[in-house]
Design an enzyme around this catalytic site. Structure first.
Site, PDB file in Angstrom:
ATOM      1  N   PRO A 181       0.873  -1.555   0.389  1.00 11.62           N
ATOM      2  CA  PRO A 181       0.074  -0.061  -0.279  1.00 11.62           C
ATOM      3  C   PRO A 181       0.802   1.467  -0.323  1.00 11.62           C
ATOM      4  O   PRO A 181       1.842   1.357   0.540  1.00 11.62           O
ATOM      5  CB  PRO A 181      -0.537  -0.009   1.311  1.00 11.62           C
ATOM      6  N   MET A 182       0.223   1.833  -0.531  1.00  8.09           N
ATOM      7  CA  MET A 182       0.993   3.243  -1.151  1.00  8.09           C
ATOM      8  C   MET A 182       0.182   4.421  -1.415  1.00  8.09           C
ATOM      9  O   MET A 182      -0.651   4.399  -2.046  1.00  8.09           O
ATOM     10  CB  MET A 182       2.688   3.393  -2.457  1.00  8.09           C
TER      11      MET A 182
ATOM     12  N   HIS B 154       6.213  -4.346  10.559  1.00 13.28           N
ATOM     13  CA  HIS B 154       7.377  -3.199  10.260  1.00 13.28           C
ATOM     14  C   HIS B 154       8.243  -2.947  11.573  1.00 13.28           C
ATOM     15  O   HIS B 154       7.900  -2.650  12.778  1.00 13.28           O
ATOM     16  CB  HIS B 154       6.971  -2.210  10.166  1.00 13.28           C
TER      17      HIS B 154
ATOM     18  N   ARG C 179       8.781   1.053  -2.638  1.00 14.71           N
ATOM     19  CA  ARG C 179       9.244   2.002  -3.208  1.00 14.71           C
ATOM     20  C   ARG C 179       9.931   1.572  -4.626  1.00 14.71           C
ATOM     21  O   ARG C 179      10.471   2.171  -5.569  1.00 14.71           O
ATOM     22  CB  ARG C 179      10.645   2.801  -2.040  1.00 14.71           C
TER      23      ARG C 179
ATOM     24  N   CYS D 270       1.108   3.385  10.580  1.00 12.44           N
ATOM     25  CA  CYS D 270       1.362   4.452  10.026  1.00 12.44           C
ATOM     26  C   CYS D 270       1.848   5.347  11.516  1.00 12.44           C
ATOM     27  O   CYS D 270       1.249   5.863  11.831  1.00 12.44           O
ATOM     28  CB  CYS D 270       0.155   5.277   8.843  1.00 12.44           C
TER      29      CYS D 270
ATOM     30  N   GLN E 275      -6.344  -1.696   2.074  1.00 15.53           N
ATOM     31  CA  GLN E 275      -6.319  -0.768   2.840  1.00 15.53           C
ATOM     32  C   GLN E 275      -7.233  -0.007   4.001  1.00 15.53           C
ATOM     33  O   GLN E 275      -7.365   1.528   2.742  1.00 15.53           O
ATOM     34  CB  GLN E 275      -4.664  -0.409   3.667  1.00 15.53           C
TER      35      GLN E 275
ATOM     36  N   GLY F 262      10.376  -4.253   5.988  1.00 18.91           N
ATOM     37  CA  GLY F 262      11.827  -3.099   6.267  1.00 18.91           C
ATOM     38  C   GLY F 262      12.409  -2.948   5.533  1.00 18.91           C
ATOM     39  O   GLY F 262      12.249  -3.450   3.999  1.00 18.91           O
ATOM     40  N   ASP F 263      13.442  -2.550   5.262  1.00 17.42           N
ATOM     41  CA  ASP F 263      13.988  -1.241   4.178  1.00 17.42           C
ATOM     42  C   ASP F 263      15.250  -2.524   3.749  1.00 17.42           C
ATOM     43  O   ASP F 263      15.819  -2.870   4.489  1.00 17.42           O
ATOM     44  CB  ASP F 263      15.037  -0.168   4.598  1.00 17.42           C
TER      45      ASP F 263
END
Length: 331
Positions: free
Chosen positions: A23-24, A176, A246, A106, A77, A207-208
Protein backbone atom coordinates in the site's frame (compact mmCIF):
# COMPACT_ATOMS: atom_id res chain seq x y z
CA UNK A 1 -20.51 -6.16 -10.74
CA UNK A 2 -19.63 -8.73 -8.10
CA UNK A 3 -16.32 -10.48 -8.69
CA UNK A 4 -15.08 -13.90 -7.61
CA UNK A 5 -12.94 -13.75 -4.48
CA UNK A 6 -9.56 -15.46 -4.48
CA UNK A 7 -8.79 -17.67 -1.49
CA UNK A 8 -5.78 -15.68 -0.34
CA UNK A 9 -4.65 -18.21 2.25
CA UNK A 10 -4.30 -20.82 -0.48
CA UNK A 11 -1.85 -18.48 -2.22
CA UNK A 12 0.27 -18.27 0.93
CA UNK A 13 0.39 -22.05 1.19
CA UNK A 14 1.18 -22.93 -2.42
CA UNK A 15 4.93 -22.60 -1.88
CA UNK A 16 5.48 -20.22 -4.82
CA UNK A 17 7.13 -16.85 -4.49
CA UNK A 18 4.32 -14.37 -3.91
CA UNK A 19 5.19 -10.93 -5.24
CA UNK A 20 3.15 -8.16 -3.67
CA UNK A 21 2.74 -4.44 -4.31
CA UNK A 22 2.56 -2.65 -0.96
CA UNK A 23 0.00 0.00 0.00
CA UNK A 24 1.40 3.39 -1.04
CA UNK A 25 -0.43 6.64 -0.38
CA UNK A 26 -1.27 8.35 -3.71
CA UNK A 27 0.62 5.76 -5.74
CA UNK A 28 -0.79 2.21 -5.52
CA UNK A 29 -3.99 3.17 -7.35
CA UNK A 30 -5.64 1.22 -10.15
CA UNK A 31 -3.46 2.40 -13.05
CA UNK A 32 -0.23 1.56 -11.21
CA UNK A 33 -1.63 -1.75 -9.95
CA UNK A 34 -2.53 -2.59 -13.55
CA UNK A 35 1.04 -1.81 -14.58
CA UNK A 36 2.82 -3.97 -12.00
CA UNK A 37 0.42 -6.85 -12.66
CA UNK A 38 1.68 -6.84 -16.28
CA UNK A 39 5.16 -7.50 -14.85
CA UNK A 40 4.51 -10.52 -12.62
CA UNK A 41 3.09 -8.89 -9.49
CA UNK A 42 0.74 -11.40 -7.84
CA UNK A 43 -1.14 -9.33 -5.23
CA UNK A 44 -1.74 -5.60 -4.90
CA UNK A 45 -2.79 -3.36 -2.02
CA UNK A 46 -4.75 -0.15 -2.42
CA UNK A 47 -3.42 3.00 -0.80
CA UNK A 48 -4.57 3.50 2.79
CA UNK A 49 -8.18 4.71 2.79
CA UNK A 50 -9.66 6.53 5.82
CA UNK A 51 -12.70 4.41 6.64
CA UNK A 52 -14.96 7.09 8.20
CA UNK A 53 -14.51 9.38 5.18
CA UNK A 54 -15.07 6.43 2.87
CA UNK A 55 -18.37 5.56 4.55
CA UNK A 56 -19.54 9.16 4.89
CA UNK A 57 -19.28 10.22 1.25
CA UNK A 58 -20.15 8.63 -2.09
CA UNK A 59 -17.66 11.04 -3.66
CA UNK A 60 -14.91 9.74 -1.37
CA UNK A 61 -15.78 6.13 -2.24
CA UNK A 62 -15.68 6.86 -5.96
CA UNK A 63 -12.40 8.76 -5.61
CA UNK A 64 -10.55 6.46 -3.23
CA UNK A 65 -11.59 3.03 -4.48
CA UNK A 66 -11.56 2.16 -8.16
CA UNK A 67 -11.00 -1.30 -9.55
CA UNK A 68 -11.86 -3.58 -12.47
CA UNK A 69 -12.17 -7.31 -13.16
CA UNK A 70 -8.46 -7.71 -13.88
CA UNK A 71 -7.44 -6.03 -10.62
CA UNK A 72 -7.26 -9.20 -8.53
CA UNK A 73 -6.13 -10.45 -6.07
CA UNK A 74 -6.67 -7.15 -4.28
CA UNK A 75 -6.33 -6.13 -0.62
CA UNK A 76 -7.96 -2.88 0.50
CA UNK A 77 -6.13 -1.14 3.34
CA UNK A 78 -8.15 1.01 5.73
CA UNK A 79 -7.34 3.44 8.50
CA UNK A 80 -10.01 3.14 11.19
CA UNK A 81 -10.45 3.83 14.88
CA UNK A 82 -13.60 1.87 15.66
CA UNK A 83 -14.69 -1.65 14.87
CA UNK A 84 -18.08 -1.03 13.28
CA UNK A 85 -16.80 1.58 10.82
CA UNK A 86 -14.07 -0.79 9.70
CA UNK A 87 -16.55 -3.65 9.32
CA UNK A 88 -18.97 -1.43 7.39
CA UNK A 89 -16.20 -0.37 5.01
CA UNK A 90 -15.09 -3.98 4.59
CA UNK A 91 -18.64 -5.01 3.68
CA UNK A 92 -18.75 -2.29 0.99
CA UNK A 93 -15.52 -3.38 -0.71
CA UNK A 94 -15.80 -7.14 -0.09
CA UNK A 95 -17.64 -7.93 -3.36
CA UNK A 96 -14.80 -6.28 -5.30
CA UNK A 97 -11.70 -7.42 -3.37
CA UNK A 98 -10.11 -10.36 -1.58
CA UNK A 99 -9.43 -8.91 1.85
CA UNK A 100 -9.03 -5.83 4.01
CA UNK A 101 -5.95 -4.76 5.94
CA UNK A 102 -6.07 -2.54 9.03
CA UNK A 103 -3.26 0.01 9.12
CA UNK A 104 -1.72 -0.11 12.60
CA UNK A 105 1.67 1.14 11.47
CA UNK A 106 1.39 4.62 9.94
CA UNK A 107 3.54 6.89 12.16
CA UNK A 108 2.41 10.20 10.65
CA UNK A 109 1.30 12.71 13.25
CA UNK A 110 -2.08 13.46 11.64
CA UNK A 111 -3.00 9.78 11.54
CA UNK A 112 -2.06 9.07 15.12
CA UNK A 113 -3.80 12.20 16.41
CA UNK A 114 -7.01 11.01 14.73
CA UNK A 115 -6.72 7.59 16.33
CA UNK A 116 -5.41 5.81 13.23
CA UNK A 117 -2.20 4.05 12.29
CA UNK A 118 0.55 3.26 14.76
CA UNK A 119 -1.37 4.47 17.82
CA UNK A 120 -3.48 1.31 17.49
CA UNK A 121 -0.58 -0.89 18.60
CA UNK A 122 -1.24 0.52 22.07
CA UNK A 123 -4.90 -0.59 21.90
CA UNK A 124 -4.77 -4.39 21.54
CA UNK A 125 -8.35 -4.95 22.71
CA UNK A 126 -9.63 -2.50 20.10
CA UNK A 127 -7.58 -4.15 17.34
CA UNK A 128 -8.93 -7.54 18.44
CA UNK A 129 -12.48 -6.18 18.31
CA UNK A 130 -11.91 -4.67 14.86
CA UNK A 131 -10.62 -7.93 13.42
CA UNK A 132 -13.50 -9.85 14.97
CA UNK A 133 -16.09 -7.43 13.58
CA UNK A 134 -14.75 -7.86 10.04
CA UNK A 135 -14.67 -11.62 10.43
CA UNK A 136 -18.22 -11.75 11.74
CA UNK A 137 -19.82 -9.29 9.35
CA UNK A 138 -18.28 -10.02 5.95
CA UNK A 139 -20.33 -12.86 4.51
CA UNK A 140 -17.44 -14.66 2.82
CA UNK A 141 -15.31 -17.21 4.70
CA UNK A 142 -12.43 -16.76 2.23
CA UNK A 143 -12.26 -12.99 2.73
CA UNK A 144 -9.15 -12.06 4.70
CA UNK A 145 -8.69 -9.63 7.57
CA UNK A 146 -5.05 -8.71 8.13
CA UNK A 147 -3.19 -6.03 10.07
CA UNK A 148 0.05 -4.14 9.50
CA UNK A 149 1.85 -3.02 12.64
CA UNK A 150 4.98 -1.44 14.06
CA UNK A 151 6.72 -2.76 17.15
CA UNK A 152 6.96 -1.55 20.78
CA UNK A 153 10.19 -0.91 22.61
CA UNK A 154 8.91 -3.57 25.00
CA UNK A 155 8.43 -6.42 22.57
CA UNK A 156 6.20 -8.31 25.00
CA UNK A 157 3.49 -5.75 24.25
CA UNK A 158 3.78 -6.43 20.53
CA UNK A 159 3.56 -10.19 21.06
CA UNK A 160 0.47 -9.66 23.22
CA UNK A 161 -1.13 -7.49 20.51
CA UNK A 162 -0.44 -10.09 17.84
CA UNK A 163 -1.73 -12.97 19.94
CA UNK A 164 -4.94 -11.08 20.64
CA UNK A 165 -5.37 -10.43 16.90
CA UNK A 166 -4.70 -14.09 16.19
CA UNK A 167 -7.35 -15.12 18.73
CA UNK A 168 -9.82 -12.84 16.94
CA UNK A 169 -9.18 -14.58 13.62
CA UNK A 170 -6.61 -12.38 11.89
CA UNK A 171 -5.49 -13.92 8.59
CA UNK A 172 -1.89 -12.72 8.68
CA UNK A 173 0.18 -9.97 10.27
CA UNK A 174 2.70 -7.70 8.59
CA UNK A 175 5.37 -6.44 11.00
CA UNK A 176 7.31 -3.31 10.16
CA UNK A 177 10.39 -3.84 12.28
CA UNK A 178 10.64 -0.34 13.71
CA UNK A 179 8.90 1.52 16.52
CA UNK A 180 6.50 4.36 15.75
CA UNK A 181 9.26 6.84 16.65
CA UNK A 182 11.88 5.33 14.33
CA UNK A 183 12.18 6.35 10.70
CA UNK A 184 15.50 5.42 9.07
CA UNK A 185 17.06 3.37 11.84
CA UNK A 186 17.95 -0.27 11.08
CA UNK A 187 15.05 -2.71 11.06
CA UNK A 188 14.83 -4.92 14.16
CA UNK A 189 14.81 -8.31 12.44
CA UNK A 190 15.29 -10.10 15.75
CA UNK A 191 11.99 -8.62 16.94
CA UNK A 192 10.20 -9.89 13.83
CA UNK A 193 11.61 -13.36 14.45
CA UNK A 194 10.39 -13.29 18.06
CA UNK A 195 6.91 -12.32 16.93
CA UNK A 196 6.86 -15.01 14.25
CA UNK A 197 7.89 -17.65 16.76
CA UNK A 198 4.98 -16.67 19.04
CA UNK A 199 2.23 -17.11 16.43
CA UNK A 200 0.78 -19.74 14.14
CA UNK A 201 -0.69 -17.36 11.50
CA UNK A 202 1.55 -16.08 8.71
CA UNK A 203 3.88 -13.29 9.81
CA UNK A 204 5.40 -11.09 7.14
CA UNK A 205 8.55 -9.03 7.65
CA UNK A 206 8.50 -5.43 6.45
CA UNK A 207 11.70 -3.40 6.36
CA UNK A 208 14.17 -1.56 4.17
CA UNK A 209 15.91 -3.75 1.63
CA UNK A 210 18.50 -1.65 -0.16
CA UNK A 211 19.98 -4.36 -2.41
CA UNK A 212 18.65 -7.49 -4.04
CA UNK A 213 20.95 -9.64 -1.92
CA UNK A 214 19.33 -8.34 1.27
CA UNK A 215 16.32 -10.60 0.67
CA UNK A 216 18.09 -13.80 1.68
CA UNK A 217 19.54 -12.02 4.70
CA UNK A 218 16.05 -11.06 5.80
CA UNK A 219 14.88 -14.65 5.50
CA UNK A 220 17.77 -15.79 7.68
CA UNK A 221 17.42 -13.06 10.30
CA UNK A 222 13.65 -13.37 10.75
CA UNK A 223 13.45 -17.15 10.53
CA UNK A 224 10.66 -17.03 7.96
CA UNK A 225 10.68 -19.81 5.41
CA UNK A 226 11.22 -19.21 1.72
CA UNK A 227 13.70 -18.84 -1.07
CA UNK A 228 15.47 -15.59 -1.78
CA UNK A 229 13.91 -13.37 -4.42
CA UNK A 230 14.95 -10.14 -6.04
CA UNK A 231 13.31 -7.21 -4.27
CA UNK A 232 14.28 -3.68 -3.36
CA UNK A 233 13.35 -1.57 -0.34
CA UNK A 234 10.31 -2.91 1.55
CA UNK A 235 9.96 -6.67 1.84
CA UNK A 236 7.19 -8.89 3.09
CA UNK A 237 8.10 -12.52 3.66
CA UNK A 238 6.19 -15.62 4.69
CA UNK A 239 6.82 -19.04 3.12
CA UNK A 240 7.80 -17.63 -0.30
CA UNK A 241 6.52 -14.08 -0.32
CA UNK A 242 7.88 -10.60 -1.03
CA UNK A 243 6.30 -7.16 -0.91
CA UNK A 244 7.87 -4.12 -2.52
CA UNK A 245 6.95 -0.46 -2.17
CA UNK A 246 9.46 2.17 -3.28
CA UNK A 247 11.37 -0.40 -5.30
CA UNK A 248 8.33 -0.86 -7.52
CA UNK A 249 7.92 2.88 -7.87
CA UNK A 250 11.39 3.18 -9.36
CA UNK A 251 11.10 -0.07 -11.34
CA UNK A 252 7.56 -1.43 -11.80
CA UNK A 253 9.02 -4.33 -13.81
CA UNK A 254 11.25 -5.45 -10.94
CA UNK A 255 9.26 -8.60 -10.22
CA UNK A 256 9.69 -9.71 -13.84
CA UNK A 257 13.47 -9.74 -13.33
CA UNK A 258 14.44 -6.34 -14.74
CA UNK A 259 17.21 -4.49 -12.91
CA UNK A 260 15.95 -1.16 -14.19
CA UNK A 261 12.77 0.05 -15.84
CA UNK A 262 12.47 -1.21 -19.44
CA UNK A 263 11.10 1.16 -22.09
CA UNK A 264 8.17 -1.19 -22.60
CA UNK A 265 7.12 -0.55 -19.01
CA UNK A 266 7.34 3.22 -19.45
CA UNK A 267 5.07 3.16 -22.49
CA UNK A 268 2.70 0.73 -20.78
CA UNK A 269 2.39 3.28 -17.99
CA UNK A 270 1.68 6.07 -20.48
CA UNK A 271 -1.09 3.99 -22.07
CA UNK A 272 -2.65 2.86 -18.78
CA UNK A 273 -2.48 6.26 -17.11
CA UNK A 274 -3.91 8.18 -20.04
CA UNK A 275 -6.65 5.62 -20.67
CA UNK A 276 -7.69 5.69 -17.00
CA UNK A 277 -7.56 9.46 -16.67
CA UNK A 278 -4.72 9.62 -14.16
CA UNK A 279 -4.16 13.26 -13.07
CA UNK A 280 -1.06 14.78 -14.61
CA UNK A 281 0.77 15.27 -11.30
CA UNK A 282 0.50 11.57 -10.46
CA UNK A 283 1.22 10.49 -14.06
CA UNK A 284 4.35 12.66 -14.15
CA UNK A 285 5.58 11.69 -10.66
CA UNK A 286 5.47 7.98 -11.48
CA UNK A 287 7.63 8.63 -14.54
CA UNK A 288 10.05 10.72 -12.46
CA UNK A 289 10.52 7.69 -10.20
CA UNK A 290 10.89 5.28 -13.14
CA UNK A 291 13.47 7.39 -14.96
CA UNK A 292 15.51 8.45 -11.93
CA UNK A 293 18.01 5.60 -12.11
CA UNK A 294 18.34 5.53 -15.89
CA UNK A 295 18.74 9.22 -16.73
CA UNK A 296 21.42 11.83 -16.12
CA UNK A 297 20.99 14.81 -13.81
CA UNK A 298 20.58 17.28 -16.72
CA UNK A 299 17.96 14.96 -18.28
CA UNK A 300 16.10 14.70 -14.98
CA UNK A 301 16.10 18.47 -14.59
CA UNK A 302 14.45 18.90 -17.97
CA UNK A 303 11.99 16.07 -17.52
CA UNK A 304 10.95 17.09 -14.01
CA UNK A 305 10.07 20.58 -15.24
CA UNK A 306 7.58 19.40 -17.88
CA UNK A 307 4.07 20.73 -17.38
CA UNK A 308 1.74 18.67 -19.59
CA UNK A 309 1.03 15.13 -20.71
CA UNK A 310 1.74 16.08 -24.32
CA UNK A 311 5.14 17.51 -23.36
CA UNK A 312 6.00 14.35 -21.43
CA UNK A 313 5.06 12.08 -24.34
CA UNK A 314 7.06 14.21 -26.79
CA UNK A 315 10.07 14.08 -24.47
CA UNK A 316 9.88 10.31 -24.16
CA UNK A 317 9.64 9.86 -27.93
CA UNK A 318 12.52 12.24 -28.61
CA UNK A 319 14.79 10.93 -25.84
CA UNK A 320 14.13 7.19 -25.71
CA UNK A 321 12.17 6.32 -28.84
CA UNK A 322 8.95 4.35 -29.10
CA UNK A 323 8.38 0.73 -28.00
CA UNK A 324 8.66 -0.30 -31.66
CA UNK A 325 12.20 1.02 -31.94
CA UNK A 326 13.60 0.00 -28.54
CA UNK A 327 12.28 -2.78 -26.34
CA UNK A 328 15.15 -3.40 -23.93
CA UNK A 329 16.41 -1.18 -21.12
CA UNK A 330 16.45 2.60 -21.22
CA UNK A 331 20.19 2.87 -20.70
Amino acid sequence: MKMTTTNMMDLFEEGKVLKICAPMVRYSKLAFRSLVRKFDCDICFTPMIVAPDFMRSVKARDSEFTTNEADRPLIVQFAASDAQTLADAACVVAPFSDGVDLNCGCPQRWAMSDGYGACLINKPELVKDMVRHVRNQVDNPNYTASIKIRIHKDLRRTVDLCQKAEAAGVSWITVHGRTAEERHQPVHFDAIKTIKDSLSVPVVANGDIKTLRDVETTHQLTGVDGKSFSVYCAILTYINCVMAARGLLSNPAMFAGYNETPLECVWDWVDLATNQGTPFTCFHQHLIYMLERVSSQPERKVFNSLQSTAAVIDYLHNTYGSPDTQTVGLS
